[in-house]
Design an enzyme around this catalytic site. Structure first.
Site, short mmCIF file in Angstrom:
data_model
loop_
_atom_site.label_atom_id
_atom_site.label_comp_id
_atom_site.label_asym_id
_atom_site.label_seq_id
_atom_site.Cartn_x
_atom_site.Cartn_y
_atom_site.Cartn_z
N SER A 14 9.53 37.33 -7.66
CA SER A 14 8.79 36.42 -8.55
C SER A 14 8.64 37.10 -9.90
CB SER A 14 7.40 36.17 -7.95
OG SER A 14 6.55 35.54 -8.89
N LYS A 23 4.90 41.28 -4.29
CA LYS A 23 6.14 41.02 -5.03
C LYS A 23 6.62 42.28 -5.77
CE LYS A 23 6.69 36.68 -3.83
NZ LYS A 23 7.84 36.25 -3.01
N TYR A 71 -0.56 38.81 -3.76
CA TYR A 71 0.77 38.27 -4.09
C TYR A 71 1.49 39.19 -5.08
CZ TYR A 71 4.22 34.63 -5.36
OH TYR A 71 5.37 33.91 -5.58
P1 NAD Z 1 6.93 26.66 -0.10
O1 NAD Z 1 5.51 26.70 0.33
O2 NAD Z 1 7.52 25.38 -0.56
O3 NAD Z 1 7.87 27.24 1.05
C1 NAD Z 1 7.53 28.38 1.76
C2 NAD Z 1 8.32 28.43 3.04
O4 NAD Z 1 7.91 29.58 3.78
C3 NAD Z 1 8.09 27.22 3.95
O5 NAD Z 1 9.29 26.89 4.60
C4 NAD Z 1 7.08 27.75 4.96
O6 NAD Z 1 7.09 27.06 6.20
C5 NAD Z 1 7.56 29.16 5.08
N1 NAD Z 1 6.56 30.07 5.65
C6 NAD Z 1 5.28 30.26 5.26
N2 NAD Z 1 4.69 31.14 6.08
C7 NAD Z 1 5.62 31.51 6.99
C8 NAD Z 1 5.62 32.39 8.10
N3 NAD Z 1 4.52 33.08 8.46
N4 NAD Z 1 6.75 32.50 8.82
C9 NAD Z 1 7.86 31.79 8.51
N5 NAD Z 1 7.92 30.96 7.47
C10 NAD Z 1 6.81 30.82 6.73
O7 NAD Z 1 7.06 27.78 -1.22
P2 NAD Z 1 8.16 28.08 -2.37
O8 NAD Z 1 7.50 27.83 -3.67
O9 NAD Z 1 9.44 27.43 -2.06
O10 NAD Z 1 8.27 29.65 -2.21
C11 NAD Z 1 9.38 30.30 -1.64
C12 NAD Z 1 9.43 31.73 -2.15
O11 NAD Z 1 9.62 31.72 -3.56
C13 NAD Z 1 8.15 32.52 -1.88
O12 NAD Z 1 8.46 33.85 -1.53
C14 NAD Z 1 7.46 32.49 -3.23
O13 NAD Z 1 6.61 33.58 -3.41
C15 NAD Z 1 8.65 32.54 -4.15
N6 NAD Z 1 8.36 32.08 -5.51
C16 NAD Z 1 7.93 30.79 -5.73
C17 NAD Z 1 7.68 30.40 -7.03
C18 NAD Z 1 7.21 29.02 -7.35
O14 NAD Z 1 6.79 28.78 -8.49
N7 NAD Z 1 7.27 28.07 -6.44
C19 NAD Z 1 7.85 31.29 -8.10
C20 NAD Z 1 8.29 32.58 -7.83
C21 NAD Z 1 8.54 32.96 -6.53
#
Ligand code: NAD
Length: 257
Positions: free
Chosen positions: A139, A156, A152
């Protein structure tokens, strides 16, 4: 030869977008994550339309034994893993002195330690084949901090350290290890934290979107899921063979400041 791609946390958001992008190239996919069983089955089937096979594994990314089984299952079903995408992640927003201890432990486990466990289990198979791609979805918060996200941001930053270390350990084995550092992508994870951030900062939800989330995103636009997926496809391509141990930002200019 069909590639096999494991994406943790791929029932939603960025992980699902990445799974879809690799599936469109005909890869075999292992999806993982929580959600409604019928919905997940629909997603699984939709990932097979370009000729690859897709399976679902329900491993909880906070449980090392279940993570080991996810990797073993992928190897058994498909004869090895070509691309491992560590994507599962959760968020909790609160001032550090009020941060629930169990939330801290869970975020460190899911957002950071799970990548150690998948990598630890997948590396022997990749070394044996002399090839492998590991992509950690970190991230912008792996590079810089924001208040109220202590667990978080810590997790990260840790993922970037793990990325560099494993890249050095595997550099002569045909394996690359990299991190993608997205800015804000409008996924369920982000939508869920809008009310909490509004509460923590005492502002409206619209202000959270425009003044907090997009405040430092110089383009004033959210990053697209498809754009993050395209970067993952690149990192898994032959063209990226010499890209290892690094992180690539896709954050609308956020961390340029
Ligand atoms: P999201 O909530 O849409 O998806 C998260 C996924 O992780 C889901 O499929 C959920 O079921 C799964 N998950 C959660 N806990 C779990 C567990 N204990 N075991 C197995 N699966 C589990 O989130 P997202 O925004 O798509 O995030 C995905 C990744 O991208 C994360 O690591 C997040 O930190 C990173 N990220 C997101 C953003 C953003 O702005 N959305 C920015 C930077 C990084």
């Amino acid at each position: 030869m069909k590639r096999t791609v494991v994406v943790t946390g791929s029932t939603s958001g960025i992980g699902l977008g990445i799974a879809r992008a690799f599936a469109a190239e005909g890869a075999n996919i292992v999806i993982n994550g929580f959600g409604d069983a019928a919905e997940i089955e629909k997603v699984r089937q939709s990932l097979e339309t370009s000729g690859g096979k897709a399976i679902y594994h329900a491993a909880d990314m906070s449980k090392p034994a279940e993570i080991a089984d996810l990797i073993a299952t992928a190897e058994r079903e498909f004869g090895g893993i070509d691309v491992l995408v560590n994507n599962a992640g959760i968020q909790h927003v609160a001032p550090v002195e009020e941060f629930p201890i169990e939330k801290w432990d869970l975020i460190i486990a899911i957002n950071m330690s799970s990548a150690f466990h998948t990598i630890r289990a997948a590396i022997p198979g990749m070394k044996a084949k002399k090839k492998g791609r590991i992509i950690n979805i970190a991230s912008a918060h792996g590079l810089v901090a924001s208040p109220f996200k202590s667990a978080y941001v810590t997790a990260k930053h840790g993922v970037l350290g793990l990325t560099k270390t494993v890249a050095l350990e595997t550099a002569r084995d045909g394996i690359t290890v990299n991190a993608i550092c997205p800015g804000y992508v409008l996924t369920p994870l982000v939508e869920k934290q809008i009310p909490d951030t509004a509460k923590a900062r005492g502002i409206s939800e619209d202000q959270v979107k425009n003044d907090v989330m997009l405040h430092l995103q110089a383009t004033k636009e959210f990053v697209g899921i498809d754009q993050v997926a395209a970067l993952a496809i690149y990192l898994a391509s032959d063209a990226a063979a010499q890209v290892t141990g690094t992180s690539i930002s896709i954050d609308g200019g956020w961390t340029a400041q």
